[in-house]
Design an enzyme around this catalytic site. Structure first.
Site, PDB file in Angstrom:
ATOM      1  N   LYS A  83       0.932  -1.395  -0.150  1.00  0.00           N
ATOM      2  CA  LYS A  83      -0.076  -0.118   0.083  1.00  0.00           C
ATOM      3  C   LYS A  83       0.710   1.366   0.041  1.00  0.00           C
ATOM      4  CE  LYS A  83      -4.428   0.835   2.304  1.00  0.00           C
ATOM      5  NZ  LYS A  83      -5.092   0.941   3.790  1.00  0.00           N
TER       6      LYS A  83
HETATM    7  C1  E4P Z   1      -8.277   1.222   4.212  1.00  0.00           C
HETATM    8  O1  E4P Z   1      -7.731   0.845   3.444  1.00  0.00           O
HETATM    9  C2  E4P Z   1      -8.111   2.619   5.020  1.00  0.00           C
HETATM   10  O2  E4P Z   1      -7.041   2.727   5.248  1.00  0.00           O
HETATM   11  C3  E4P Z   1      -9.274   2.801   5.747  1.00  0.00           C
HETATM   12  O3  E4P Z   1     -10.473   2.347   5.062  1.00  0.00           O
HETATM   13  C4  E4P Z   1      -9.361   4.084   6.363  1.00  0.00           C
HETATM   14  O4  E4P Z   1     -10.530   4.110   7.071  1.00  0.00           O
HETATM   15  P1  E4P Z   1     -11.034   5.278   8.168  1.00  0.00           P
HETATM   16  O5  E4P Z   1     -11.131   6.656   7.248  1.00  0.00           O
HETATM   17  O6  E4P Z   1     -12.182   4.918   8.945  1.00  0.00           O
HETATM   18  O7  E4P Z   1      -9.643   5.312   9.008  1.00  0.00           O
END
Ligand code: E4P
Length: 217
Positions: A83
């Protein structure tokens, strides 16, 4: 639509995986912090639980260090998806990593133009953050719809991964728009099965069944 679970909590992941609900997992630095565990150790454990992609995020902001971190994370397991943040360095890393045949999830996407760049960089997944856009007073679902249109216009292979999901309605709207994947917190994933009429109907059936005095097995 595929379901990824958005957590680094291995007991939650095991429970949902046993239900046959999981196609993958996403983590990020905040979720690793929440787990209280070492990133390498917990990510390896997650990769052993699910067969699908497990997103592990680099912590670097500069290309060379991103590539070093990606190489370390890639060695954890074959189902690791690297990522990277949606920056120029992240896109450069995306191009290089996917060029090696590895999966990349480009994260922190807040516009259709950013998603266009990620697709052109060969991203496996693009992660637009619905909930965080809603938090600003705008409509996060509009972004999901815009990216769907842009990707379909040009037949990009990048999968649209709806992220930062906060409600069951976000899941439904993502599916209606045609997101390829939704990454969902465990609690929201469990809420999807719930409907008051299901509970009410089941109670009535059980009460009537008891009155029959019968047993099936
Ligand atoms: C997923 O890959 C993201 O990091 C995540 O959905 C972020 O979610 P949040 O905005 O609830 O932290």
């Amino acid at each position: 639509m595929k379901f990824f679970v958005d957590t680094a909590d291995t007991s939650e992941i095991s429970e949902l995986n046993a239900l046959g609900l999981l196609d993958g997992v996403t983590t990020n630095p905040s979720l690793i912090l929440k787990s209280g565990r070492d990133i390498m150790e917990v990510t390896k454990e997650i990769c052993g639980i699910v067969d699908g992609p497990v997103s592990a995020e680099v912590a670097a902001t500069e290309y060379e260090q991103m590539m070093r971190e990606a190489d370390v994370l890639s060695k954890i397991a074959d189902n690791i998806c690297i990522k990277v943040p949606l920056t120029f360095d992240g896109l450069k890393a995306c191009k290089a990593i996917t060029g090696d045949g590895r999966m990349v999830n480009v994260t922190l996407c807040f516009s259709a133009n950013q998603a266009l760049l990620a697709a052109k960089a060969g991203a496996t997944f693009i992660s637009p953050f619905i909930g965080r856009i809603d938090d600003t007073g705008d409509d996060g679902m509009e972004l999901i719809a815009e990216i769907r249109t842009v990707y379909d216009n040009y037949d990009f292979a990048t999968e649209l991964l709806a992220a930062s999901i906060r409600t069951v309605n976000h899941v439904k709207q993502s599916a209606l728009i045609g997101a390829d994947v939704a990454t969902v917190p465990p609690a929201i994933l469990k809420q999807l099965v719930k409907h008051p009429l299901t509970d009410k109907g089941l109670d009535a059936f059980l009460a009537d069944w008891a009155k029959t005095g019968q047993k099936i097995a």
